[in-house]
Design a protein around this motif. Sequence first.
Motif, mmCIF file in Angstrom:
data_model
loop_
_atom_site.group_PDB
_atom_site.id
_atom_site.type_symbol
_atom_site.label_atom_id
_atom_site.label_comp_id
_atom_site.label_asym_id
_atom_site.label_seq_id
_atom_site.Cartn_x
_atom_site.Cartn_y
_atom_site.Cartn_z
ATOM 1 N N LYS A 1 0.864 -1.268 0.037
ATOM 2 C CA LYS A 1 0.032 0.114 -0.149
ATOM 3 C C LYS A 1 0.929 1.326 -0.043
ATOM 4 C CE LYS A 1 -3.998 -1.905 2.002
ATOM 5 N NZ LYS A 1 -5.286 -1.974 3.335
ATOM 6 N N GLN A 2 1.860 1.206 0.787
ATOM 7 C CA GLN A 2 2.875 2.425 0.679
ATOM 8 C C GLN A 2 3.512 2.439 -0.698
ATOM 9 O OE1 GLN A 2 5.565 1.505 3.894
ATOM 10 N NE2 GLN A 2 4.505 2.717 5.287
ATOM 11 N N LEU A 3 3.818 1.576 -1.407
ATOM 12 C CA LEU A 3 4.343 1.669 -2.547
ATOM 13 C C LEU A 3 3.341 2.231 -3.512
ATOM 14 C CD1 LEU A 3 6.824 1.011 -4.652
ATOM 15 C CD2 LEU A 3 5.562 -1.357 -4.887
ATOM 16 N N ARG A 4 2.268 1.613 -3.607
ATOM 17 C CA ARG A 4 1.178 2.168 -4.311
ATOM 18 C C ARG A 4 0.779 3.932 -4.127
ATOM 19 N NH1 ARG A 4 -4.355 -0.248 -3.198
ATOM 20 N NH2 ARG A 4 -4.517 1.262 -1.708
ATOM 21 N N ASP A 5 1.115 4.020 -2.643
ATOM 22 C CA ASP A 5 0.774 5.469 -2.612
ATOM 23 C C ASP A 5 1.892 6.343 -3.187
ATOM 24 O OD1 ASP A 5 -1.512 4.573 -1.247
ATOM 25 O OD2 ASP A 5 -0.518 5.077 0.832
ATOM 26 N N ARG A 6 3.218 5.923 -3.145
ATOM 27 C CA ARG A 6 4.234 6.555 -3.611
ATOM 28 C C ARG A 6 4.347 6.596 -5.162
ATOM 29 N NH1 ARG A 6 7.401 3.652 -0.008
ATOM 30 N NH2 ARG A 6 8.368 2.420 -1.727
ATOM 31 N N VAL A 7 3.906 5.696 -5.943
ATOM 32 C CA VAL A 7 3.689 5.839 -7.303
ATOM 33 C C VAL A 7 2.486 6.051 -7.986
ATOM 34 C CG1 VAL A 7 5.282 3.766 -7.476
ATOM 35 C CG2 VAL A 7 2.921 3.282 -7.529
ATOM 36 N N GLN A 8 1.531 6.297 -7.037
ATOM 37 C CA GLN A 8 0.159 6.896 -7.595
ATOM 38 C C GLN A 8 -0.198 7.910 -6.698
ATOM 39 O OE1 GLN A 8 -2.666 3.690 -7.784
ATOM 40 N NE2 GLN A 8 -1.601 3.075 -9.626
ATOM 41 N N ARG B 1 -4.095 11.506 -3.206
ATOM 42 C CA ARG B 1 -4.513 12.935 -2.913
ATOM 43 C C ARG B 1 -5.911 13.010 -3.061
ATOM 44 N NH1 ARG B 1 -5.597 17.821 -5.569
ATOM 45 N NH2 ARG B 1 -5.231 19.704 -4.049
ATOM 46 N N ALA B 2 -6.353 12.170 -3.941
ATOM 47 C CA ALA B 2 -8.302 12.452 -4.105
ATOM 48 C C ALA B 2 -8.654 11.542 -2.916
ATOM 49 C CB ALA B 2 -8.536 11.710 -5.624
ATOM 50 N N ALA B 3 -8.056 10.409 -2.365
ATOM 51 C CA ALA B 3 -8.657 9.628 -1.426
ATOM 52 C C ALA B 3 -8.577 10.499 -0.167
ATOM 53 C CB ALA B 3 -7.800 8.391 -1.450
ATOM 54 N N ARG B 4 -7.566 11.143 0.039
ATOM 55 C CA ARG B 4 -7.244 12.052 1.260
ATOM 56 C C ARG B 4 -8.189 12.917 1.356
ATOM 57 N NH1 ARG B 4 -2.009 12.694 0.888
ATOM 58 N NH2 ARG B 4 -2.038 14.733 -0.369
ATOM 59 N N MET B 5 -8.743 13.557 0.002
ATOM 60 C CA MET B 5 -9.701 14.748 -0.070
ATOM 61 C C MET B 5 -11.076 14.307 0.254
ATOM 62 S SD MET B 5 -8.171 17.604 -0.676
ATOM 63 C CE MET B 5 -7.661 18.505 -1.433
ATOM 64 N N ARG B 6 -11.437 13.179 -0.241
ATOM 65 C CA ARG B 6 -12.495 12.498 -0.150
ATOM 66 C C ARG B 6 -12.870 11.933 1.521
ATOM 67 N NH1 ARG B 6 -11.466 9.653 -4.726
ATOM 68 N NH2 ARG B 6 -10.620 7.751 -3.459
ATOM 69 N N GLN B 7 -11.469 11.637 2.237
ATOM 70 C CA GLN B 7 -11.909 11.300 3.563
ATOM 71 C C GLN B 7 -11.894 12.598 4.375
ATOM 72 O OE1 GLN B 7 -11.934 8.498 5.346
ATOM 73 N NE2 GLN B 7 -11.798 9.363 7.319
ATOM 74 N N ALA B 8 -11.303 13.704 4.010
ATOM 75 C CA ALA B 8 -11.469 14.790 4.537
ATOM 76 C C ALA B 8 -12.905 15.421 4.513
ATOM 77 C CB ALA B 8 -10.498 16.025 4.328
ATOM 78 N N MET B 9 -13.418 15.254 3.332
ATOM 79 C CA MET B 9 -14.911 15.563 3.111
ATOM 80 C C MET B 9 -15.769 14.952 3.759
ATOM 81 S SD MET B 9 -16.975 17.956 1.595
ATOM 82 C CE MET B 9 -16.096 18.533 0.176
ATOM 83 N N ARG B 10 -15.495 13.740 4.028
ATOM 84 C CA ARG B 10 -16.348 12.858 4.964
ATOM 85 C C ARG B 10 -16.441 13.325 6.338
ATOM 86 N NH1 ARG B 10 -14.879 8.253 1.691
ATOM 87 N NH2 ARG B 10 -12.882 7.815 3.059
ATOM 88 N N MET B 11 -14.926 13.486 6.726
ATOM 89 C CA MET B 11 -14.860 13.938 8.126
ATOM 90 C C MET B 11 -15.595 15.437 8.461
ATOM 91 S SD MET B 11 -13.607 11.393 9.372
ATOM 92 C CE MET B 11 -13.068 12.161 11.303
#
Length: 81
Positions: free
Chosen positions: A54-61, A66-76
């Motif tokens: 998962k860390q590798l995938r986060d580094r290469v994509q 960033r989009a997932a982080r933004m969605r999570q922030a919106m949910r919060m």
Amino acid sequence: MADGEQPKRARAARVPPAAPDDTPDTPDALDTRESETARRRRRAQFLRELHEAKQLRDRVQPRRVRAARMRQAMRMRTFRW
């Protein structure tokens, strides 16, 4: 194989398994404990590798992350206590 003779697998399949003993010091109980520790060890190894992947995938994509982080922030932000 002669007529009427069964293959070894078929013969072995009909042998009923030995009844487990209730005493904890039997070799079966030790095997169970060892297999439990082996299962936990394999699970821990799997979870480590999964986290690493998962860390590798986060580094290469980074865009997806960033989009997932933004969605999570919106949910919060929209969560009601």
